[in-house]
Design an enzyme around this catalytic site. Structure first.
Site, mmCIF file in Angstrom:
data_model
loop_
_atom_site.group_PDB
_atom_site.id
_atom_site.type_symbol
_atom_site.label_atom_id
_atom_site.label_comp_id
_atom_site.label_asym_id
_atom_site.label_seq_id
_atom_site.Cartn_x
_atom_site.Cartn_y
_atom_site.Cartn_z
ATOM 1 N N ASP A 334 1.762 4.272 -1.987
ATOM 2 C CA ASP A 334 2.965 3.549 -1.603
ATOM 3 C C ASP A 334 3.075 3.645 -0.079
ATOM 4 O O ASP A 334 2.531 4.576 0.538
ATOM 5 C CB ASP A 334 4.174 4.182 -2.289
ATOM 6 C CG ASP A 334 5.471 3.577 -1.826
ATOM 7 O OD1 ASP A 334 5.607 2.342 -1.921
ATOM 8 O OD2 ASP A 334 6.324 4.336 -1.337
ATOM 9 N N ASP A 336 6.230 3.015 2.227
ATOM 10 C CA ASP A 336 7.439 3.533 2.862
ATOM 11 C C ASP A 336 7.879 4.843 2.230
ATOM 12 O O ASP A 336 8.048 4.952 1.003
ATOM 13 C CB ASP A 336 8.560 2.492 2.767
ATOM 14 C CG ASP A 336 8.159 1.183 3.432
ATOM 15 O OD1 ASP A 336 7.455 1.235 4.457
ATOM 16 O OD2 ASP A 336 8.516 0.107 2.904
#
Length: 500
Positions: A334, A336
């Site tokens: 992922d 952020d």
């Protein structure tokens, strides 16, 4: 005095009552207790809570694997383990009172090239009568090699070979396959002195027919280990050739009868009857010879040969192009709050800040030859707060800080758009794996919220949660694997290998 190594116990279960007996026998055992007991609930759907005794204590953790079979359930267990050694036991065994002490003796001082230590298995047969066919088959486990009724492996050895091959969907051959791959990797497997008891539990009328599904797994073993796999795995030859002859003669008799060729039908039928009678007698004579047992042997001796042949053919078709089980080939992150600080709906590259240790973690993966991808939800595009061009500009800044990323995949949609790509749906991971030339099962997904690991599970990938301040407690509790930071997550991916 040498201190015993720490160990975890992994128990896949479908909720049998015997699980409680196992946990009680472990808790009551003398000697060093496990650092953790990982119960992997492999029931297909959420069921009633597992009935664990109060003696289980705080070291017991329940994971869910969703009914994907014992191989995948054991993978979920060892990947969540935190110790040097992982001990796999079945949920229907009973540990000897001194099992923890003997296990500690088995593991202490083992040379580095020892990858696994097997326990000693006893199958008690009934007193006062002869054993049934099913009980005799279960008793054969006592002489089997490397079975996971009680088998300890170094966690690093499991990580090197990618754990259990999840194409084995039943408790059959998956342990032999793992053992061969571990030994092919240069590790030795040895026997220890600890004792477990494996009761021969009752089985239904058709149990011996159902287990013929293992013939398909034999084909997979041949495909990935070669024609001599039985000798290497110390597996018996079985009766398949006779089953094939019985099935062939039976089908010939039926076809000849329908075609009006009575002499051919009689000869072929006689061969079928002789082979079937021999098989039935071989199962009846050693047994209790009760009317119920004789009836079961007669009926199932007719059904087993065609079932065995059918499953062998099914396996031949299904595993025609099977390749060896491969370990992790790619790690998908992922973006952020996993690789960079989360700035909501950020389209400004100047505001990009790397998470602590992110560059070092990615560089370690690169040095070990693993591909790197990023899979990210970017709903700000759908909301009109950033553009696709903004996303690309931020991603380019991430690469300036963290190095080259092999593949980027992001979802520009919002929750209400009904797309397949927004996590926790699996399409981002599937697309990234495809572009990397890997299967989702060969990928690890690392993220900071439940959606990331849920998407991994939906795609058939492995998920590791690295919590941050926005990670909910229930997401941490539900995650199969949790690492405190990126470095620890990469340690898990690499199987505890030292940084280089």
């Amino acid at each position: 005095m040498t201190r015993p190594p720490s160990y975890s116990v992994v128990v896949p279960t479908v909720g049998r009552p015997s699980l409680r007996t196992l946990i009680e026998s472990l808790a009551a055992g003398s000697g060093p207790q496990p650092a953790e007991v990982l119960i992997v609930d492999d029931r297909p759907g959420p069921g009633t809570p597992l009935h664990l005794p109060a003696a289980a204590g705080d070291t017991v953790r329940v994971l869910r694997s969703g009914g994907v079979g014992p191989a995948a359930a054991r993978n979920a267990g060892w990947r969540a383990a935190t110790t040097e050694w992982v001990v796999f036991v079945d949920d229907d065994v009973v540990l000897a009172p001194d099992w923890p002490a003997r296990l500690a003796a088995d593991l202490t001082g083992q040379p580095d090239d020892v990858g696994g230590v097997q326990g000693c298995l006893t199958v008690p047969l009934p007193a006062g009568r002869r054993a049934t066919d099913w009980e005799r088959n279960t008793a054969g486990l006592a002489g089997a090699s490397w079975i996971t009724a009680d088998m300890a492996y170094r966690r690093a050895a499991l990580a090197e070979v990618g754990g259990f091959d999840e194409r084995f969907r039943r408790a059959y051959r998956e342990d032999s396959d793992l053992a061969l791959r571990v030994m092919d990797g240069g590790h030795r497997l040895v026997r220890g002195g600890r004792q477990v008891t494996h009761p021969a539990r009752p089985a239904g009328f058709w149990a011996s027919v159902r287990v013929q599904a293992g013939n398909a797994d034999d084909i997979l073993m041949r495909r990935v280990h070669g024609p001599d796999w039985r000798d290497r795995a110390r597996a018996g030859r079985g009766r398949f050739r006779r089953h094939l002859a019985a099935t062939g003669s039976g089908l010939t008799a039926l076809a000849a009868w329908r075609a009006g060729s009575r002499p051919v039908a009689v000869v072929a039928g006689g061969v079928w009857a002789a082979l079937t009678a021999e098989f039935a007698l071989a199962r009846i004579i050693p047994g209790p010879r009760t009317p119920a047992e004789i009836t079961r042997m007669l009926v199932t001796s007719v059904a087993i040969p065609p079932a065995a042949v059918w499953h062998r053919l099914r396996g031949t078709a299904r595993h025609a192009n099977a390749a060896p089980w491969r370990r992790t080939r790619a790690v998908l992150f992922d973006r952020d709050d996993t690789l960079i600080r989360d700035v909501p709906y950020n389209g400004d590259p100047a505001r990009v800040e790397a998470m602590p240790g992110a560059r070092q973690a990615l560089d370690r993966l690169r040095r070990h030859g693993l591909r790197i991808g990023v899979v990210s939800n970017q709903s700000g595009v759908a909301k009109g707060m950033i553009t696709v061009a903004d996303v690309h500009r931020v991603n380019r800044r991430v690469e300036q800080l963290l190095g080259q990323v092999d593949v980027w995949e992001f979802c520009p949609h919002d929750d209400g758009d009904g797309c397949r790509c927004r996590k926790p749906r699996p399409a981002l991971i599937e697309q990234a794996a495809r572009r990397l030339g890997a299967l989702p099962s060969e990928c690890v997904v690392i993220g900071d919220i439940g959606r990331d690991v849920d998407a991994a599970e939906a795609a058939g990938a492995r998920g590791i949660l690295v919590p941050t301040g926005r990670t909910r407690l229930e997401e941490i509790a539900q995650a199969t694997e949790v690492a405190p930071d990126l470095r620890s997550a990469v340690d898990r991916v690499l199987g505890g290998r030292r940084p280089r």
